[in-house]
Write a protein that holds these residues in place. Structure first.
Motif, short mmCIF file in Angstrom:
data_model
loop_
_atom_site.label_atom_id
_atom_site.label_comp_id
_atom_site.label_asym_id
_atom_site.label_seq_id
_atom_site.Cartn_x
_atom_site.Cartn_y
_atom_site.Cartn_z
N TRP A 1 0.87 -1.19 0.00
CA TRP A 1 0.00 0.00 0.00
C TRP A 1 0.90 1.23 0.00
CZ3 TRP A 1 -4.76 -1.38 -1.11
CH2 TRP A 1 -5.23 -2.63 -0.70
N TRP B 1 -8.79 1.08 -4.28
CA TRP B 1 -7.64 0.39 -3.70
C TRP B 1 -6.58 0.10 -4.76
CZ3 TRP B 1 -9.88 -3.95 -0.01
CH2 TRP B 1 -10.58 -3.32 1.03
N ALA C 1 -3.37 2.21 -4.87
CA ALA C 1 -2.54 1.34 -4.03
C ALA C 1 -2.51 1.88 -2.61
CB ALA C 1 -1.14 1.18 -4.61
N THR C 2 -3.69 2.31 -2.18
CA THR C 2 -3.85 2.85 -0.82
C THR C 2 -5.15 2.27 -0.27
OG1 THR C 2 -2.74 4.90 -1.43
CG2 THR C 2 -4.08 4.93 0.57
N ARG C 3 -5.08 1.61 0.86
CA ARG C 3 -6.27 0.97 1.42
C ARG C 3 -7.04 1.98 2.27
NH1 ARG C 3 -6.59 -4.40 5.30
NH2 ARG C 3 -8.86 -4.55 5.31
#
Length: 269
Positions: A159, A197, A201-203
């Motif tokens: 992430w 997501w 690439a960030t939750r």
């Protein structure tokens, strides 16, 4: 003794009369907050399919998630708002503890044979056997109810904000296998994890606000699929001001387009 499939148990409804049905959540389809949205949508559709006034088969389903469904019993209300010669328009509601948690509409129709063609072709993908085994990370319980084999656009393993695309392709079927019908197809239209997501690439927290499913196949075509694999593709088109859209298509393994779906999803920073 035959054991009921976990999906059938999750969408099971008991008639209460006058278009009202009693249901209850099951731990098997638990999500981060409440149950998996796909199974809740399927439950609303099941109320229509069980209604004694039903005409035809589902053509479209729209569900609006007004609040999280809590674990426990709930009630589904379904009424035919209008019945025409070959189409029927439905209004549904899920009520729990005196409050509305979901509103929905559906259109059913008596389908007839006409000229037909699939304009959108299924993507080329490695076979399920080539993928080898389920590979969608089971962050929540409902994911274990499906055999999901992602061939493109897997959930990021880092992430780190490096995402640059929102497209995923995958194979999916019920686990254990179950013959396909309208309710299970509606649920599987929602198996794609939030596109934000992948793109970021960030939750971040995210949840579906509204989802529409268009059914392009009738019961005869679904029966032909049986317990076979479905091929799915999902992507987003815009992320802005805390909301994004998510569009997806679901084909049979033979390449027939069975359903398309569109969602509006909220996300937090």
């Amino acid at each position: 003794m035959t054991t009921m499939h976990s999906f059938d148990a999750a969408i099971a409804l008991q008639p209460l009369g006058e278009g009202r049905f009693a249901g209850a959540t099951t731990p098997a389809y638990a999500n981060m907050v409440g149950p998996f949205g796909g199974v809740t949508a399927a439950t609303a559709l099941n109320a229509v399919l069980q209604h004694p006034a039903l005409l035809g088969e589902p053509v479209s389903l729209t569900v609006n998630y007004a609040a999280a469904l809590a674990d426990g019993p709930f009630e589904v209300i379904a009424r035919a708002a209008r019945t025409n010669r070959s189409t029927q328009h439905w209004v549904m509601e899920i009520v729990q503890a005196g409050g509305t948690v979901l509103t929905a509409t559906a259109v059913t129709a008596a389908r007839r044979e006409t000229w037909s063609v699939d304009e959108l072709a299924a993507p080329d993908m490695p076979t399920p056997d080539a993928v080898g085994k389920p590979n969608m990370v089971a962050m929540v319980e409902w994911v274990r109810r499906y055999d999901i084999r992602i061939t493109e656009g897997a959930i990021p393993t880092a992430w780190d904000g490096s995402g640059d695309a929102s497209r995923s392709t995958l194979w999916v079927r019920d686990e254990p296998a179950r013959p396909l019908d309208f309710c299970s197809l509606a649920a599987m239209a929602d198996v794609f994890y939030p596109r934000v997501w992948l793109r970021r690439a960030t939750r971040v927290p995210a949840g579906t606000v509204s989802m529409t499913v268009y059914f392009h196949a009738g019961s005869t075509q679904l029966a032909t699929v049986g317990t076979g694999w479905l091929k799915g593709q999902a992507s987003a088109q815009a992320f802005r001001n805390g909301f994004f859209d998510q569009t997806a298509q679901v084909w049979s393994e033979a390449g027939q387009l069975l359903a398309t779906t569109h969602q509006v999803v909220y996300f937090k920073e």
